[in-house]
Design an enzyme around this catalytic site. Structure first.
Site, mmCIF file in Angstrom:
data_model
loop_
_atom_site.group_PDB
_atom_site.id
_atom_site.type_symbol
_atom_site.label_atom_id
_atom_site.label_comp_id
_atom_site.label_asym_id
_atom_site.label_seq_id
_atom_site.Cartn_x
_atom_site.Cartn_y
_atom_site.Cartn_z
ATOM 1 N N ILE A 692 -8.400 -13.402 -12.492
ATOM 2 C CA ILE A 692 -7.482 -12.648 -13.363
ATOM 3 C C ILE A 692 -6.240 -12.183 -12.641
ATOM 4 C CG2 ILE A 692 -9.288 -11.848 -14.934
ATOM 5 C CD1 ILE A 692 -9.245 -9.170 -13.453
ATOM 6 N N GLY A 695 -2.718 -11.475 -5.422
ATOM 7 C CA GLY A 695 -1.671 -10.758 -4.716
ATOM 8 C C GLY A 695 -1.600 -11.176 -3.266
ATOM 9 N N SER A 697 -2.849 -9.792 -0.688
ATOM 10 C CA SER A 697 -4.041 -9.584 0.129
ATOM 11 C C SER A 697 -5.263 -10.310 -0.402
ATOM 12 C CB SER A 697 -4.349 -8.086 0.225
ATOM 13 O OG SER A 697 -4.527 -7.537 -1.066
ATOM 14 N N ASP A 826 1.018 2.238 -0.537
ATOM 15 C CA ASP A 826 1.428 1.062 -1.304
ATOM 16 C C ASP A 826 1.367 1.362 -2.794
ATOM 17 O OD1 ASP A 826 2.407 -1.494 -1.582
ATOM 18 O OD2 ASP A 826 0.441 -2.439 -1.572
#
Length: 1000
Positions: A692, A695, A697, A826
């Protein structure tokens, strides 16, 4: 060779003083040495590289000299970091010191007591902390300017500050003073400027002594926890020009002598609990701005306001004022902005409004005003905002409005207007919003719309005819609502080519024919309502490929055929009831979430009893039994047996392969609470079908964990190399700390599955995914009811504010309630996740750092974060504190209010840089806000959240608020918006007048 004569003793005696003087260093040389030591003390910052031994300091732009001696230093915004230099008073003649807008740290520098000639001191917008010293009166007795705003000073303002008797300007706003402010400030008889605003003082009344400052010209104590009534003696402040006591809890009435101050030019008393009537005696004939909004004022608008020939802004909205708007106000020659909405005003509007001034904002909405509109509102061609909705106005729209080339917003809904819209109004190139619903307008829609019009709402009128053939030119339209009119003809194919269209409501008209067979664009469409028309034919398959479509209403038409199997890819709300549809409900829609979506379609069937349809069976559409050949039955049985055998063999192979893979990777499962599943449940679900998101990471999967339908989100973090032992321990340690966090606005970390090559983080699954997907058109949603009633609910302004407040609560908990505190590092809109009710939860702690002690700076080895969200101090420091998160959260607030992405303010600037630039240039607020959700009813709260975003993204970390303060301000806005949503009020003021760009 002849010898020169020796000088006479008399001549030697004459030259001796010059010799002595030349052998001693001059005053300039001493000052130069001090300044060069100062440069070295600050580690030779590049901004003052030109300070050197070979040049005269009096030629340096930061230095002021008088008679070859240094008397002034002005180092503004030069990235000076570190402590305050204790030897600066070696400059014996220093009278002016300005180190504003740098990165100086430490407590208030008491070494300044040695600057005995100091007259001007500005240390504002730095990092100074702690209490102001009780003996602050030891500063120079000649000190006239003490400017310390936007630091982190706390505690009480010391009483001895009142002994600096020559002070003319005292500026202490935007600090953390949480104690008292001394009434002895009233003894500073030379004081002309007093700024104490935006400090969390202990709730206190205004001292009577402050109203005896005869020279005081500017007095600002907005948002300082003031309570009680105002002292009724404004006559003791004859020089007063600007008074700002807004955003407090002041009660009682407005003193009658306030507007008798003849020098008064600006008054801000909004957002208090003032009652009674506005004083009718007015002698402040130079008045520019009056803002008494958001109180409980009653009575009428004083006729005396019509004598204020310099008045530019009159803001009285959200009170309980009655009577007419005085006709004399319409004749004020400099009036630009009048906002009196949400009162009980009645009567007719003066025809003089706009005739004698450059009127820009005219907002009298939500009153009981009757009669016709003034003809001259745009007489001088400057009108930007025209808001008269929710009144009893009637007649036709003046033709002159059609010639108003400056107009951006035209909102007249909820009146009794009739006739046609002036042709010129459809052609105003600057028009962005036209909301005219709930009147009796007639006529046909134009071939072309204003080029930047993004919102057109004409619901509940008498517009007729077809949607024009030129509809494909309406390219910037985001919202088109035309429900309950007399529009007819087919739905044109060109309507599907509008790339930015997000909401299309055409229900309750007379449209006929089939739906467009091909969807040209509609890539952004999330709400489509075509119910209560006379449409025929089948539902186009293309409707099933609209990725952003979440609300579809085609009910009460004459549609036939089967429901496309592709439908339901992203639908949340669906109504196909009262048509002639046939066949089986597609599997994606065959569940209880759509239990009222298919009613009154006799030809539809489903074996799901919750849908209320007849059951499907092996019967033909005519009802006769279908006869199946025994041969066919045998063939089907044989095929089934073969498939079953293959499935068993394949399953065995997969199990063996999976066990080998599991053994090879040696997975370790660490759970942080009692769970009903293990790694054996999770690992098989790491497939592309369950992917889904992805990113920097790792990838994120949605994985079911039981037969009840429960799911989790799993983030997979992979490495090409084996993680070394140190990183392994650090990772697990951080995960364990984060796993202890329990807060409703922080995503729960359920467990961790690890091996040498990968880490799997198992989180609770949130249905509505991340905020950025909703804000930046990656998806969107709406909700609707039966009978074609569609109402925007998802990511309208109240929803956005709800999300902002939830995310703020999560960060506030991390910063102030966790022990030790957690700094996320972040924070961004993609890391704000939303559950089914759009409650916000902070996620993704991959960069989080734990602070050993509250307020202690922590060192980071590398600069991390996301573009657009990283604060400016990242460029020159490895120290982190909670203000990093505050900056990033401020960017999210700017995203929520402007609709722009964090890294894209324009082609050259990030969103934060762009927002600051726009604010500095004085761009009108309505031009900055997201036109998709902007409504004047929310202007005040959207403005305040935008300004809060600016405050959070201040260049200096010390100038940014804490998350506690952010929560308090958002909560205030949330309460105001809730009042608006309930229909009991409206908000259009300015909660943060002191957050001027030059001060933030």
């Amino acid at each position: 060779m002849s010898k020169l004569p020796l000088p006479s003793p008399l001549l030697l005696l004459f030259l001796l003083p010059f010799y002595v003087i030349s052998s001693q260093p001059t005053t300039t040389q001493n000052d130069q040495t001090t300044l060069l030591n100062l440069k070295q003390f600050w580690s030779n910052p590049p901004s003052i590289n030109h300070w050197n031994q070979s040049s005269n300091p009096c030629t340096w732009p930061e230095i002021t000299c008088t008679a070859d001696t240094v008397t002034g230093i002005t180092i503004f915004n030069q990235n000076i970091t570190g402590a305050f230099p204790p030897f600066i008073c070696d400059l014996k003649n220093l009278t002016h010191l300005d180190l504003n807008y740098n990165y100086l740290t430490g407590s208030f520098p008491t070494s300044l007591y040695n600057c005995t000639n100091l007259q001007y001191l500005d240390l504002s917008q730095n990092f100074f902390t702690g209490k102001l010293p009780d003996d602050i009166s030891r500063l120079s007795p000649d000190l006239e300017y003490l400017i310390l705003f936007a630091n982190r000073f706390s505690g009480d303002i010391p009483v001895n500050i009142s002994r600096l008797s020559k002070l003319s300007s005292l500026q202490l706003q935007m600090n953390y003073f949480n104690g008292s402010f001394p009434e002895q400030i009233g003894n500073l008889n030379n004081l002309e400027v007093l700024y104490l605003a935006f400090n969390p003082f202990t709730p206190s009344k205004l001292p009577q002594s402050y109203f005896q400052l005869k020279k005081l010209r500017t007095f600002i104590m907005a948002n300082t926890n003031l309570i009680g009534e105002l002292p009724g003696n404004f006559s003791g402040m004859p020089a007063m020009e600007l008074l700002d006591l807004s955003i407090n809890q002041i009660t009682g009435t407005i003193p009658k002598d306030l507007f008798l101050l003849k020098n008064l030019t600006e008054v801000y008393l909004y957002d208090n609990n003032l009652t009674g009537e506005i004083p009718d005696s007015v002698e402040a004939l130079n008045m520019l701005i009056v803002d008494l909004s958001q109180n409980k004022l009653t009575g009428v608008i004083p006729e005396g306001f019509g004598n204020l020939m310099s008045l530019t802004n009159l803001t009285l909205m959200m009170n309980q004022l009655s009577g007419e708007v005085p006709a004399s106000i319409g004749r004020l020659p400099r009036l630009q902005d009048i906002r009196v909405f949400t009162n009980n005003l009645s009567g007719e509007l003066s025809p003089d409004f706009g005739r004698y001034s450059d009127l820009k904002i005219f907002d009298v909405s939500e009153n009981k005003i009757s009669g016709n509109l003034p003809e001259n509102l745009c007489y001088n061609g400057k009108l930007l905002g025209f808001e008269v909705f929710s009144n009893n106005l009637s007649g036709e729209i003046p033709e002159s409005i059609g010639n108003c080339s400056s107009l951006k917003s035209f909102q007249v809904y909820g009146n009794r207007f009739s006739g046609s819209i002036p042709d010129g109004l459809w052609k105003v190139s600057s028009l962005e919003r036209m909301i005219i619903s709930g009147n009796s307008f007639s006529g046909e829609l134009p071939e072309e719309l204003p080029p930047i019009l993004s919102r057109l709402e004409i619901n509940n009128n008498r517009f007729s005819g077809q949607i024009p053939t030129g509809v494909s030119s309406w390219t910037n339209l985001r919202v088109f609502e035309a429900s309950n009119n007399l529009l007819s003809g087919p739905i044109p194919q060109d309507l599907t080519s509008l790339p930015n269209l997000q909401t299309l409501l055409l229900d309750g008209n007379r449209f006929t024919g089939e739906l467009p067979a091909t969807i040209v664009s509609w890539s952004s469409l999330n709400t489509l309502n075509l119910s209560r028309n006379q449409l025929t034919g089948q539902i186009p398959v293309g409707f099933g490929f609209l990725d952003a479509l979440t609300a579809l209403d085609l009910s009460r038409n004459n549609l036939s055929g089967q429901i496309p199997s592709q439908l339901g890819r992203s639908l949340v709300l669906l109504d196909l009831s009262a048509n002639n549809l046939t066949g089986i409900i597609p599997s994606r829609l065959d569940n209880g979430a759509f239990d009222r979506s298919f009613l009154n379609n006799p030809g539809l069937c489903s074996n799901n009893p919750s849908l209320g349809l007849r059951p499907c069976s092996l019967r033909s559409e005519k009802g006769s039994s279908s006869k199946i050949s025994p041969v066919i039955v045998a063939v089907i049985a044989s095929i089934a047996a073969i498939l079953l055998l293959l499935a068993v063999l394949m399953t065995g192979y997969l199990i063996v392969s999976y066990r080998r893979r599991k053994d090879d990777l040696n997975w370790k499962f660490t759970s942080f609470q009692k769970l009903s599943f293990t790694e054996s449940t999770i690992l098989p679900g790491l497939t592309e079908n369950n992917l889904i998101g992805q990113g920097g990471s790792g990838k994120v999967y949605r994985i079911p964990v039981n037969r009840s339908g429960d799911v989790v989100a799993v983030k997979k973090i992979s490495s090409k190399k084996e993680l070394d032992q140190r990183l392994e321990k650090e990772f697990l340690s951080e995960v364990e700390i984060l796993s202890t966090i329990r807060h409703s606005n922080i995503v729960r970390l359920l467990g961790c599955i690890s091996c040498d090559h990968s880490k799997l983080l198992v989180y609770e699954y949130l249905e509505n995914r991340s905020l950025d997907r909703w804000l930046h058109q990656k998806t969107a949603s709406s909700t609707h009811g039966l009978n074609g009633s569609v109402r925007h609910m998802v990511l309208d302004w109240p929803k956005r504010l709800h999300i902002a407040l939830g995310a703020a609560h999560g960060l506030c908990y991390m910063h102030h309630d966790c022990v030790p505190a957690v700094i996320h590092r972040d924070v961004k809109s993609s890391n704000v996740l939303l559950d089914s009710e759009f409650n916000a939860k902070i996620a993704d702690f991959g960069l989080a750092r734990i602070l050993a002690k509250e307020g202690e700076l922590n060192t980071m080895s590398t600069v991390s974060g996301s573009i657009g969200y990283m604060p400016p101090e990242y460029a020159h420091t490895t120290k982190v504190n909670d203000k990093i998160d505050v900056y990033s959260f401020g960017v999210i607030l700017l995203e929520l209010t402007t609709g722009k992405e964090a890294s894209n303010g324009n082609e050259h600037l990030s969103l934060a840089e762009w927002a600051w630039q726009q604010a500095q240039e004085g761009v009108p607020m309505v031009d900055l806000l997201d036109s998709y959700v902007y409504e004047s009813v929310y202007l005040n709260d959207m403005t305040n959240v935008f300004k809060l975003g600016l405050w959070c993204t201040s260049k200096l970390p010390a100038s940014r608020p804490s998350m506690i303060e952010v929560c308090q301000m958002l909560l205030r806005c949330s309460v105001a918006t809730a009042v608006t949503v309930d229909g009991t009020g409206k908000n259009d003021g300015d909660h943060f007048p002191l957050l001027k760009v030059e001060n933030v």
